[in-house]
Scaffold this motif. Structure first.
Motif, PDB file in Angstrom:
ATOM      1  N   THR A  45       0.829  -1.204   0.000  1.00  0.00           N
ATOM      2  CA  THR A  45       0.000   0.000   0.000  1.00  0.00           C
ATOM      3  C   THR A  45       0.868   1.261   0.000  1.00  0.00           C
ATOM      4  O   THR A  45       0.617   2.208  -0.753  1.00  0.00           O
ATOM      5  CB  THR A  45      -0.910   0.025   1.238  1.00  0.00           C
ATOM      6  N   TYR A  46       1.903   1.264   0.829  1.00  0.00           N
ATOM      7  CA  TYR A  46       2.787   2.426   0.900  1.00  0.00           C
ATOM      8  C   TYR A  46       3.558   2.622  -0.403  1.00  0.00           C
ATOM      9  O   TYR A  46       3.780   3.750  -0.847  1.00  0.00           O
ATOM     10  CB  TYR A  46       3.761   2.283   2.066  1.00  0.00           C
ATOM     11  N   VAL A  47       3.992   1.532  -1.029  1.00  0.00           N
ATOM     12  CA  VAL A  47       4.736   1.625  -2.287  1.00  0.00           C
ATOM     13  C   VAL A  47       3.863   2.248  -3.375  1.00  0.00           C
ATOM     14  O   VAL A  47       4.340   3.039  -4.194  1.00  0.00           O
ATOM     15  CB  VAL A  47       5.237   0.230  -2.728  1.00  0.00           C
ATOM     16  N   GLN A  48       2.558   1.906  -3.363  1.00  0.00           N
ATOM     17  CA  GLN A  48       1.649   2.466  -4.362  1.00  0.00           C
ATOM     18  C   GLN A  48       1.479   3.976  -4.190  1.00  0.00           C
ATOM     19  O   GLN A  48       1.066   4.668  -5.118  1.00  0.00           O
ATOM     20  CB  GLN A  48       0.277   1.785  -4.256  1.00  0.00           C
ATOM     21  N   GLN A  49       1.797   4.510  -2.999  1.00  0.00           N
ATOM     22  CA  GLN A  49       1.673   5.946  -2.746  1.00  0.00           C
ATOM     23  C   GLN A  49       2.897   6.740  -3.226  1.00  0.00           C
ATOM     24  O   GLN A  49       2.882   7.962  -3.228  1.00  0.00           O
ATOM     25  CB  GLN A  49       1.461   6.192  -1.244  1.00  0.00           C
ATOM     26  N   LEU A  50       3.946   6.035  -3.622  1.00  0.00           N
ATOM     27  CA  LEU A  50       5.151   6.696  -4.106  1.00  0.00           C
ATOM     28  C   LEU A  50       4.944   7.241  -5.508  1.00  0.00           C
ATOM     29  O   LEU A  50       4.027   6.834  -6.218  1.00  0.00           O
ATOM     30  CB  LEU A  50       6.327   5.704  -4.112  1.00  0.00           C
ATOM     31  N   THR A  51       5.816   8.133  -5.933  1.00  0.00           N
ATOM     32  CA  THR A  51       5.772   8.605  -7.312  1.00  0.00           C
ATOM     33  C   THR A  51       6.263   7.482  -8.232  1.00  0.00           C
ATOM     34  O   THR A  51       6.886   6.521  -7.769  1.00  0.00           O
ATOM     35  CB  THR A  51       6.676   9.839  -7.498  1.00  0.00           C
ATOM     36  N   ASP A  52       5.985   7.596  -9.514  1.00  0.00           N
ATOM     37  CA  ASP A  52       6.410   6.560 -10.462  1.00  0.00           C
ATOM     38  C   ASP A  52       7.924   6.343 -10.448  1.00  0.00           C
ATOM     39  O   ASP A  52       8.389   5.200 -10.429  1.00  0.00           O
ATOM     40  CB  ASP A  52       5.933   6.908 -11.883  1.00  0.00           C
ATOM     41  N   PRO A  53       8.732   7.422 -10.451  1.00  0.00           N
ATOM     42  CA  PRO A  53      10.194   7.214 -10.397  1.00  0.00           C
ATOM     43  C   PRO A  53      10.628   6.510  -9.114  1.00  0.00           C
ATOM     44  O   PRO A  53      11.536   5.671  -9.132  1.00  0.00           O
ATOM     45  CB  PRO A  53      10.758   8.635 -10.475  1.00  0.00           C
ATOM     46  N   GLU A  54       9.968   6.852  -7.998  1.00  0.00           N
ATOM     47  CA  GLU A  54      10.305   6.218  -6.723  1.00  0.00           C
ATOM     48  C   GLU A  54       9.920   4.748  -6.727  1.00  0.00           C
ATOM     49  O   GLU A  54      10.655   3.899  -6.213  1.00  0.00           O
ATOM     50  CB  GLU A  54       9.607   6.946  -5.569  1.00  0.00           C
ATOM     51  N   GLN A  55       8.770   4.429  -7.312  1.00  0.00           N
ATOM     52  CA  GLN A  55       8.342   3.035  -7.415  1.00  0.00           C
ATOM     53  C   GLN A  55       9.331   2.236  -8.259  1.00  0.00           C
ATOM     54  O   GLN A  55       9.653   1.084  -7.940  1.00  0.00           O
ATOM     55  CB  GLN A  55       6.943   2.940  -8.026  1.00  0.00           C
ATOM     56  N   ALA A  56       9.807   2.853  -9.328  1.00  0.00           N
ATOM     57  CA  ALA A  56      10.770   2.179 -10.199  1.00  0.00           C
ATOM     58  C   ALA A  56      12.074   1.902  -9.450  1.00  0.00           C
ATOM     59  O   ALA A  56      12.669   0.817  -9.587  1.00  0.00           O
ATOM     60  CB  ALA A  56      11.042   3.027 -11.443  1.00  0.00           C
ATOM     61  N   GLU A 119      12.343   0.551 -19.655  1.00  0.00           N
ATOM     62  CA  GLU A 119      11.073   1.170 -20.028  1.00  0.00           C
ATOM     63  C   GLU A 119       9.905   0.237 -19.739  1.00  0.00           C
ATOM     64  O   GLU A 119       8.871   0.650 -19.197  1.00  0.00           O
ATOM     65  CB  GLU A 119      11.080   1.558 -21.507  1.00  0.00           C
ATOM     66  N   MET A 120      10.070  -1.063 -20.080  1.00  0.00           N
ATOM     67  CA  MET A 120       8.990  -2.023 -19.873  1.00  0.00           C
ATOM     68  C   MET A 120       8.731  -2.259 -18.387  1.00  0.00           C
ATOM     69  O   MET A 120       7.588  -2.451 -17.958  1.00  0.00           O
ATOM     70  CB  MET A 120       9.314  -3.343 -20.581  1.00  0.00           C
ATOM     71  N   ARG A 121       9.781  -2.218 -17.600  1.00  0.00           N
ATOM     72  CA  ARG A 121       9.607  -2.407 -16.156  1.00  0.00           C
ATOM     73  C   ARG A 121       8.933  -1.203 -15.511  1.00  0.00           C
ATOM     74  O   ARG A 121       8.204  -1.358 -14.526  1.00  0.00           O
ATOM     75  CB  ARG A 121      10.962  -2.662 -15.498  1.00  0.00           C
ATOM     76  N   SER A 122       9.181  -0.010 -16.061  1.00  0.00           N
ATOM     77  CA  SER A 122       8.601   1.190 -15.463  1.00  0.00           C
ATOM     78  C   SER A 122       7.145   1.381 -15.863  1.00  0.00           C
ATOM     79  O   SER A 122       6.362   1.953 -15.096  1.00  0.00           O
ATOM     80  CB  SER A 122       9.413   2.422 -15.871  1.00  0.00           C
ATOM     81  N   VAL A 123       6.751   0.900 -17.042  1.00  0.00           N
ATOM     82  CA  VAL A 123       5.398   1.152 -17.526  1.00  0.00           C
ATOM     83  C   VAL A 123       4.365   0.210 -16.907  1.00  0.00           C
ATOM     84  O   VAL A 123       3.174   0.537 -16.823  1.00  0.00           O
ATOM     85  CB  VAL A 123       5.350   1.060 -19.071  1.00  0.00           C
ATOM     86  N   VAL A 124       4.800  -0.967 -16.447  1.00  0.00           N
ATOM     87  CA  VAL A 124       3.864  -1.928 -15.857  1.00  0.00           C
ATOM     88  C   VAL A 124       4.416  -2.440 -14.523  1.00  0.00           C
ATOM     89  O   VAL A 124       5.581  -2.822 -14.435  1.00  0.00           O
ATOM     90  CB  VAL A 124       3.614  -3.136 -16.793  1.00  0.00           C
ATOM     91  N   LYS A 149      -0.482  -3.119 -13.015  1.00  0.00           N
ATOM     92  CA  LYS A 149      -0.834  -1.702 -13.009  1.00  0.00           C
ATOM     93  C   LYS A 149      -0.173  -1.003 -14.179  1.00  0.00           C
ATOM     94  O   LYS A 149       1.030  -1.157 -14.407  1.00  0.00           O
ATOM     95  CB  LYS A 149      -0.383  -1.034 -11.701  1.00  0.00           C
ATOM     96  N   ASN A 150      -0.964  -0.263 -14.928  1.00  0.00           N
ATOM     97  CA  ASN A 150      -0.452   0.513 -16.060  1.00  0.00           C
ATOM     98  C   ASN A 150       0.019   1.869 -15.542  1.00  0.00           C
ATOM     99  O   ASN A 150      -0.779   2.725 -15.178  1.00  0.00           O
ATOM    100  CB  ASN A 150      -1.557   0.691 -17.104  1.00  0.00           C
ATOM    101  N   ASN A 151       1.340   2.060 -15.485  1.00  0.00           N
ATOM    102  CA  ASN A 151       1.911   3.314 -14.998  1.00  0.00           C
ATOM    103  C   ASN A 151       2.088   4.352 -16.102  1.00  0.00           C
ATOM    104  O   ASN A 151       2.514   5.479 -15.819  1.00  0.00           O
ATOM    105  CB  ASN A 151       3.279   3.049 -14.355  1.00  0.00           C
ATOM    106  N   GLY A 152       1.786   3.958 -17.339  1.00  0.00           N
ATOM    107  CA  GLY A 152       2.021   4.847 -18.471  1.00  0.00           C
ATOM    108  C   GLY A 152       0.845   5.754 -18.785  1.00  0.00           C
ATOM    109  O   GLY A 152      -0.155   5.807 -18.067  1.00  0.00           O
ATOM    110  N   SER A 153       0.965   6.463 -19.908  1.00  0.00           N
ATOM    111  CA  SER A 153      -0.078   7.413 -20.334  1.00  0.00           C
ATOM    112  C   SER A 153      -0.915   6.873 -21.481  1.00  0.00           C
ATOM    113  O   SER A 153      -1.861   7.530 -21.922  1.00  0.00           O
ATOM    114  CB  SER A 153       0.577   8.734 -20.766  1.00  0.00           C
ATOM    115  N   GLN A 154      -0.573   5.666 -21.976  1.00  0.00           N
ATOM    116  CA  GLN A 154      -1.313   5.041 -23.069  1.00  0.00           C
ATOM    117  C   GLN A 154      -1.955   3.732 -22.599  1.00  0.00           C
ATOM    118  O   GLN A 154      -1.403   3.034 -21.749  1.00  0.00           O
ATOM    119  CB  GLN A 154      -0.392   4.750 -24.256  1.00  0.00           C
TER     120      GLN A 154
END
Length: 237
Positions: A45-56, A119-124, A149-154
């Protein structure tokens, strides 16, 4: 009397603000990779609250420690989410410096592959939500449930990847190729279940059946991500 009442109210308001300001940050939460951290609901739950770069960065940290096996997981000790992110940031910085000073430069092909994997690891963000052995009359299999989870814009319209299951010592027990055509909108999470083959003649399946599911390590290796705008990310199997 009115002054005392006002002071009490003011003190209460200030205390309330201080409590809000000193609330725990998601990055303060501690965990241990030597334990069953993947099923730690608070951690996820806490990890999901991080920003995308932080999650990566957090994901890269856990994958790096896992590659080191049991010894590396035990050595990592108890660490906070923020410390894990800082550790990975420092490691990537030092690693980048080492690559720069290396006498033999990375080939163009390797560089492209590395960027594609990143890129593939960061988008999903994949996650195994359930895994268990099941038997129905004469049929035996493994029931697997995963979320993505789709972290991307498409929007993602198709995915294919390989799931590798290892024990706590890093021994590979099972490998399965999974595919889905379920659409995932940007920011959304998609859940899907698959039945995986089981064979009583397969040594990996036999060991897997005896292993406590909470001790298993699941690793997702993306192969193809296809997007609604026509873009496709592909890594050779």
């Amino acid at each position: 009397m009115q002054l005392k009442r006002f002071n009490a109210v003011a003190f209460g308001a200030v205390l309330g603000v201080l409590l809000l300001l000193t609330g725990c940050s998601p990055k303060d939460y501690t965990f241990s990779m030597a334990k069953d951290w993947r099923n730690d609901k608070k951690l996820q739950t806490y990890v999901q609250q991080l920003t995308d770069p932080e999650q990566a960065l957090f994901k890269a940290y856990t994958e790096r420690i896992e590659r080191g096996g049991a010894a590396e997981r035990n050595a990592s000790g108890v660490i906070s989410i923020g410390e894990a992110i800082q550790s990975q940031t420092q490691w990537e910085s030092e690693n980048a410096q080492n690559k720069t000073s290396a006498p033999v430069a990375e080939s163009e092909g390797q560089s492209v592959h590395s960027s594609l994997v990143k890129e593939m690891r960061s988008v999903v963000t994949p996650s195994v939500t359930a895994f268990k052995y099941s038997k129905d009359k004469s049929t035996e299999n493994w029931d697997l449930s995963m979320s993505f989870k789709n972290n991307g814009s498409q929007s993602i319209i198709s995915m294919k990847g390989t799931l590798v299951i290892r024990d706590s010592q890093g021994t590979e027990l099972k490998r399965s190729t999974l595919q889905t055509d379920t659409r995932i909108e940007p920011g959304a999470v998609m859940s899907q279940a698959w039945p995986l083959d089981y064979s009583s003649k397969d040594a990996g399946d036999l060991l897997l059946k005896k292993t406590n599911a909470t001790k298993l390590v699941f690793s997702w290796y993306p192969v193809i991500y296809e997007f609604a705008d026509g873009k496709k990310l592909t890594i050779a199997e």
